[in-house]
Design a protein around this motif. Structure first.
Motif, PDB file in Angstrom:
ATOM      1  N   LEU A 169     139.099 -59.181  81.771  1.00  0.00           N
ATOM      2  CA  LEU A 169     138.693 -58.059  82.618  1.00  0.00           C
ATOM      3  C   LEU A 169     137.312 -58.373  83.170  1.00  0.00           C
ATOM      4  O   LEU A 169     136.303 -58.284  82.469  1.00  0.00           O
ATOM      5  N   PHE A 170     137.293 -58.788  84.450  1.00  0.00           N
ATOM      6  CA  PHE A 170     136.059 -59.341  85.013  1.00  0.00           C
ATOM      7  C   PHE A 170     135.900 -58.936  86.472  1.00  0.00           C
ATOM      8  O   PHE A 170     136.854 -58.998  87.243  1.00  0.00           O
ATOM      9  N   PRO A 171     134.667 -58.548  86.851  1.00  0.00           N
ATOM     10  CA  PRO A 171     133.502 -58.344  85.982  1.00  0.00           C
ATOM     11  C   PRO A 171     133.518 -56.957  85.350  1.00  0.00           C
ATOM     12  O   PRO A 171     133.649 -55.953  86.051  1.00  0.00           O
ATOM     13  N   ALA A 172     133.389 -56.912  84.033  1.00  0.00           N
ATOM     14  CA  ALA A 172     133.460 -55.634  83.324  1.00  0.00           C
ATOM     15  C   ALA A 172     132.242 -54.764  83.624  1.00  0.00           C
ATOM     16  O   ALA A 172     132.368 -53.567  83.872  1.00  0.00           O
ATOM     17  N   GLY A 173     131.046 -55.357  83.572  1.00  0.00           N
ATOM     18  CA  GLY A 173     129.840 -54.632  83.951  1.00  0.00           C
ATOM     19  C   GLY A 173     129.605 -53.382  83.139  1.00  0.00           C
ATOM     20  O   GLY A 173     130.172 -53.163  82.076  1.00  0.00           O
ATOM     21  N   SER A 174     128.772 -52.499  83.658  1.00  0.00           N
ATOM     22  CA  SER A 174     128.373 -51.296  82.926  1.00  0.00           C
ATOM     23  C   SER A 174     129.501 -50.285  82.817  1.00  0.00           C
ATOM     24  O   SER A 174     129.492 -49.427  81.946  1.00  0.00           O
ATOM     25  N   GLY A 175     130.488 -50.356  83.707  1.00  0.00           N
ATOM     26  CA  GLY A 175     131.607 -49.415  83.664  1.00  0.00           C
ATOM     27  C   GLY A 175     132.803 -49.926  82.902  1.00  0.00           C
ATOM     28  O   GLY A 175     133.917 -49.408  83.042  1.00  0.00           O
ATOM     29  N   GLY A 176     132.602 -50.915  82.080  1.00  0.00           N
ATOM     30  CA  GLY A 176     133.710 -51.590  81.419  1.00  0.00           C
ATOM     31  C   GLY A 176     134.548 -50.710  80.528  1.00  0.00           C
ATOM     32  O   GLY A 176     135.777 -50.835  80.493  1.00  0.00           O
ATOM     33  N   VAL A 177     133.919 -49.811  79.773  1.00  0.00           N
ATOM     34  CA  VAL A 177     134.677 -48.968  78.856  1.00  0.00           C
ATOM     35  C   VAL A 177     135.623 -48.060  79.626  1.00  0.00           C
ATOM     36  O   VAL A 177     136.812 -47.937  79.303  1.00  0.00           O
ATOM     37  N   GLU A 178     135.122 -47.415  80.674  1.00  0.00           N
ATOM     38  CA  GLU A 178     135.964 -46.522  81.475  1.00  0.00           C
ATOM     39  C   GLU A 178     137.087 -47.307  82.169  1.00  0.00           C
ATOM     40  O   GLU A 178     138.238 -46.856  82.224  1.00  0.00           O
ATOM     41  N   LEU A 179     136.750 -48.480  82.682  1.00  0.00           N
ATOM     42  CA  LEU A 179     137.758 -49.305  83.341  1.00  0.00           C
ATOM     43  C   LEU A 179     138.824 -49.755  82.347  1.00  0.00           C
ATOM     44  O   LEU A 179     140.030 -49.709  82.638  1.00  0.00           O
ATOM     45  N   LEU A 180     138.401 -50.190  81.192  1.00  0.00           N
ATOM     46  CA  LEU A 180     139.344 -50.628  80.166  1.00  0.00           C
ATOM     47  C   LEU A 180     140.289 -49.494  79.781  1.00  0.00           C
ATOM     48  O   LEU A 180     141.511 -49.685  79.700  1.00  0.00           O
ATOM     49  N   ALA A 183     125.632 -53.747  72.355  1.00  0.00           N
ATOM     50  CA  ALA A 183     126.061 -52.344  72.370  1.00  0.00           C
ATOM     51  C   ALA A 183     127.345 -52.174  73.172  1.00  0.00           C
ATOM     52  O   ALA A 183     128.286 -51.481  72.739  1.00  0.00           O
ATOM     53  N   ARG A 184     127.419 -52.799  74.351  1.00  0.00           N
ATOM     54  CA  ARG A 184     128.636 -52.698  75.153  1.00  0.00           C
ATOM     55  C   ARG A 184     129.803 -53.389  74.468  1.00  0.00           C
ATOM     56  O   ARG A 184     130.945 -52.916  74.542  1.00  0.00           O
ATOM     57  N   ALA A 185     129.530 -54.502  73.814  1.00  0.00           N
ATOM     58  CA  ALA A 185     130.595 -55.200  73.095  1.00  0.00           C
ATOM     59  C   ALA A 185     131.206 -54.296  72.036  1.00  0.00           C
ATOM     60  O   ALA A 185     132.438 -54.193  71.912  1.00  0.00           O
TER      61      ALA A 185
END
Length: 210
Positions: free
Chosen positions: A132-143, A164-166
């Protein structure tokens, strides 16, 4: 490496270290340090200096069991050369010809995707997991959004992922995370300051999530 073996490694290790550097000797040292410190899945980006040589030398040093992959694989030729150098899986930034080519020569693939259409295309081409790229700062919502229609797809968010994001992404259902500079820093450019501490921190995080 068979696709199920890569998937099992992602499920158990929860972390892929990404090495991209301007100094081939420092990049090699970084790969060896990561693996010998317990981070088993290491991706060497082909955008780094003499990356194929780094993979080849790391393979000789670490033996056949090391889970070394090639990243930023764009073409069929990239995939072939990565396999020749000793990579046992490939990682692409998108759904390129390298996905099908990698599968054709027996390498499992982490294929890059960001949208539902791209996820479908990656799976159709034979991807073992979706980067999932680029996950960036919105990665949790996108995931979370993508796991709705694709609940069984193994997603590996990559890009801008600190500790923290990981942690948040793994808790939200990522099978693993791919981490570059927040883990590696500038070690692959010749400055390994703080690398030991960062390895310990990310290993601890991955073990908590396992």
């Amino acid at each position: 490496m068979e696709p199920h073996e890569l998937l099992h490694a992602l499920q158990t290790q929860r972390l892929v270290a990404i090495v991209r550097g301007s100094d081939p000797d420092a990049a090699l040292d970084t790969v060896l340090n990561l693996v010998r410190s317990g981070i088993r899945l290491v991706e060497v980006s082909l955008s780094g200096a003499e990356a194929l040589g780094v993979i080849e030398r790391a393979r000789r040093a670490l033996g056949d069991d090391a889970l070394l992959g090639a990243g930023t694989v764009l073409t069929a030729e990239d995939a072939r050369r990565a396999a020749d150098a000793g990579a046992v899986y490939t990682v692409t930034p998108g759904v390129t010809e390298a996905v099908r080519a990698s599968r054709a020569i027996g390498l499992p693939v982490l294929a890059g995707a960001l949208t539902p259409t791209e996820v479908v295309a990656a799976l159709a081409e034979g991807a073992t997991a979706v980067k999932l790229f680029p996950a960036g700062s919105g990665g949790v919502e996108l995931l979370r959004a993508l796991r709705g229609p694709f609940p069984r797809v193994p997603f590996v968010p990559v890009g801008g992922i600190d500790d923290a994001r990981a942690r948040d992404l793994l808790a939200a259902g990522a099978v693993a995370v791919g981490v570059g500079s927040p883990l590696v820093g500038r070690a692959a450019d010749g400055d390994a300051t703080g690398l030991t501490e960062r390895i310990a921190a990310f290993r601890a995080l991955a073990e908590e999530a396992a």
